[in-house]
Motif scaffolding. Structure first.
Motif, short mmCIF file in Angstrom:
data_model
loop_
_atom_site.label_atom_id
_atom_site.label_comp_id
_atom_site.label_asym_id
_atom_site.label_seq_id
_atom_site.Cartn_x
_atom_site.Cartn_y
_atom_site.Cartn_z
N PHE A 86 0.83 -1.21 0.00
CA PHE A 86 0.00 0.00 0.00
C PHE A 86 0.87 1.26 0.00
O PHE A 86 0.70 2.14 -0.85
N SER A 87 1.80 1.34 0.93
CA SER A 87 2.66 2.53 1.03
C SER A 87 3.57 2.66 -0.17
O SER A 87 3.74 3.76 -0.73
N TRP A 88 4.18 1.57 -0.59
CA TRP A 88 5.11 1.60 -1.71
C TRP A 88 4.40 2.02 -2.99
O TRP A 88 4.92 2.80 -3.80
N ALA A 89 3.18 1.51 -3.20
CA ALA A 89 2.43 1.83 -4.41
C ALA A 89 2.06 3.31 -4.45
O ALA A 89 2.08 3.95 -5.51
N TYR A 90 1.73 3.88 -3.28
CA TYR A 90 1.26 5.26 -3.24
C TYR A 90 2.39 6.28 -3.40
O TYR A 90 2.12 7.49 -3.39
N VAL A 91 3.61 5.83 -3.58
CA VAL A 91 4.68 6.77 -3.89
C VAL A 91 4.38 7.47 -5.21
O VAL A 91 4.66 8.65 -5.40
N ARG A 92 3.73 6.72 -6.14
CA ARG A 92 3.47 7.27 -7.46
C ARG A 92 2.00 7.27 -7.87
O ARG A 92 1.65 7.86 -8.89
N LEU A 93 1.13 6.62 -7.13
CA LEU A 93 -0.28 6.57 -7.49
C LEU A 93 -1.06 7.72 -6.87
O LEU A 93 -0.78 8.13 -5.74
N ASP A 94 -2.07 8.21 -7.58
CA ASP A 94 -3.00 9.17 -7.00
C ASP A 94 -3.92 8.45 -6.01
O ASP A 94 -4.13 7.23 -6.11
N ALA A 95 -4.50 9.20 -5.09
CA ALA A 95 -5.32 8.61 -4.03
C ALA A 95 -6.53 7.86 -4.59
O ALA A 95 -6.82 6.74 -4.19
N GLY A 96 -7.23 8.49 -5.56
CA GLY A 96 -8.43 7.86 -6.11
C GLY A 96 -8.15 6.60 -6.88
O GLY A 96 -8.84 5.58 -6.73
N ILE A 97 -7.14 6.63 -7.73
CA ILE A 97 -6.79 5.46 -8.53
C ILE A 97 -6.34 4.32 -7.63
O ILE A 97 -6.71 3.16 -7.83
N GLY A 98 -5.54 4.65 -6.63
CA GLY A 98 -5.07 3.61 -5.71
C GLY A 98 -6.22 2.91 -5.01
O GLY A 98 -6.27 1.68 -4.94
N ALA A 99 -7.18 3.70 -4.49
CA ALA A 99 -8.34 3.11 -3.81
C ALA A 99 -9.19 2.31 -4.78
O ALA A 99 -9.76 1.27 -4.42
N LEU A 100 -9.27 2.76 -6.03
CA LEU A 100 -10.09 2.08 -7.03
C LEU A 100 -9.47 0.75 -7.45
O LEU A 100 -10.17 -0.14 -7.95
N ILE A 101 -8.17 0.60 -7.27
CA ILE A 101 -7.51 -0.69 -7.53
C ILE A 101 -7.57 -1.56 -6.29
O ILE A 101 -7.85 -2.77 -6.36
N LEU A 102 -7.35 -0.96 -5.12
CA LEU A 102 -7.27 -1.71 -3.87
C LEU A 102 -8.56 -2.46 -3.53
O LEU A 102 -8.53 -3.67 -3.28
N PHE A 103 -9.68 -1.76 -3.52
CA PHE A 103 -10.91 -2.36 -3.03
C PHE A 103 -11.46 -3.46 -3.95
O PHE A 103 -11.86 -4.52 -3.45
N PRO A 104 -11.50 -3.27 -5.28
CA PRO A 104 -11.94 -4.37 -6.13
C PRO A 104 -11.02 -5.59 -6.02
O PRO A 104 -11.49 -6.73 -6.03
N ALA A 105 -9.71 -5.36 -5.93
CA ALA A 105 -8.77 -6.48 -5.79
C ALA A 105 -9.06 -7.26 -4.52
O ALA A 105 -9.03 -8.50 -4.50
#
Length: 288
Positions: A86-105
């Motif tokens: 989660f932390s490593w991915a958010y170095v470069r991901l926007d908040a919305g896109i990250g959440a949109l990938i996280l929850f469906p996965a």
């Protein structure tokens, strides 16, 4: 009147929990994008703060320490992997896109785990999962507005780990106590990240943001989530989680000047349709 008051209290509590879940994505982006702390330091502080908060709460309530055992190893490892990715991915991901990938996965992972445990999905549920997966693939597919692939894959891994963590908590007789034990175990594993910490990036503001994320929006959020699951149906819980990526995306636009791209909107709509179909099929099948 008492029933109305109880429903209002449940709604307010649920809203607070959903804001906390979305807050995790916003807090990590505020800290990392602002260069207040690095991903490894953020992960360590988040997990340790969460463990300390839950240890204090349960020691005060149960009058005994929270000590993880062998049966907690899988849940603690899943929580650790989730927090790292989660932390490593958010170095470069926007908040919305990250959440949109996280929850469906996470949702897809739980469906697959359920399948291996003998919970056979209906055709409607399977179709919904496949649609959500298609939306996730579209969101991550190469293109001008696509999120960085490595970061997107990391966030998908975080979602998978979250699915395993959630199932681990569901299998126990006391999910809130299990959450405390998982946090203690994960915080001990987090010490392995100490050599990765960039000391030059540490700041009190970054440490404070990570501590709030760990103690409040993570630890307390997860415990309250298990509590509220006793008041609402699983279907209502699943529907409510659909709002988290939207809240994170709106928060990212307002607080972090992130851009609402057409890919985010289209991919999000496909994912929402897929998860919505899965929930509708669950209702039709009587699995609420």
């Amino acid at each position: 009147m008492k029933k109305l008051d109880g429903s209002l209290a449940t709604f307010i509590l649920l809203l607070g929990i959903l804001l906390a879940f979305a807050g995790n994505s916003l807090l990590v982006r505020i800290a990392l994008a602002g260069g207040q702390i690095d991903w490894a330091g953020y992960t360590i502080v988040r997990l340790v703060a969460g463990a300390l908060m839950l240890c204090v709460l349960f020691t005060a309530q149960k009058r005994k320490p929270v000590l993880p055992g062998r049966r907690d190893a899988a849940g603690a490892l899943a929580l650790f992997v989730y927090a790292v990715a989660f932390s490593w991915a958010y170095v470069r991901l926007d908040a919305g896109i990250g959440a949109l990938i996280l929850f469906p996965a996470g949702q897809i992972t739980m469906q697959i785990i359920g399948l291996f445990r003998g919970i056979v999905p209906t055709r409607g549920q399977l179709a919904g999962v496949l649609i959500a997966l298609a939306g996730l693939i579209y969101l991550m597919a190469p293109g001008v507005t696509a999120p960085p692939l490595a970061s997107a894959i990391l966030m998908a891994c975080a979602g998978i780990a979250w699915g395993f963590y959630t199932w681990s908590g569901k299998l126990g007789t006391d999910p809130t106590l299990a959450t405390a034990r998982y946090f203690v175990g994960a915080s001990l594993l987090a010490l392995l990240l100490l050599p990765q910490v960039d000391m030059s990036m540490l700041s009190w503001r970054g440490i404070g943001i990570a501590a709030i994320s760990g103690a409040i929006t993570s630890a307390l959020g997860y415990v309250l989530w298990y509590k509220i699951l006793t008041r609402i149906s699983i279907t209502s819980a699943a529907v409510s989680q659909l709002s988290v990526p939207a809240i994170a995306a709106i928060g990212g636009v307002i607080l972090l000047d992130e851009i609402m791209t057409s890919r985010l909107l289209v991919g999000g709509m496909i994912i929402f349709v897929g998860i919505g179909l899965t929930i509708w099929a669950s209702i039709r099948g009587g699995r609420t």
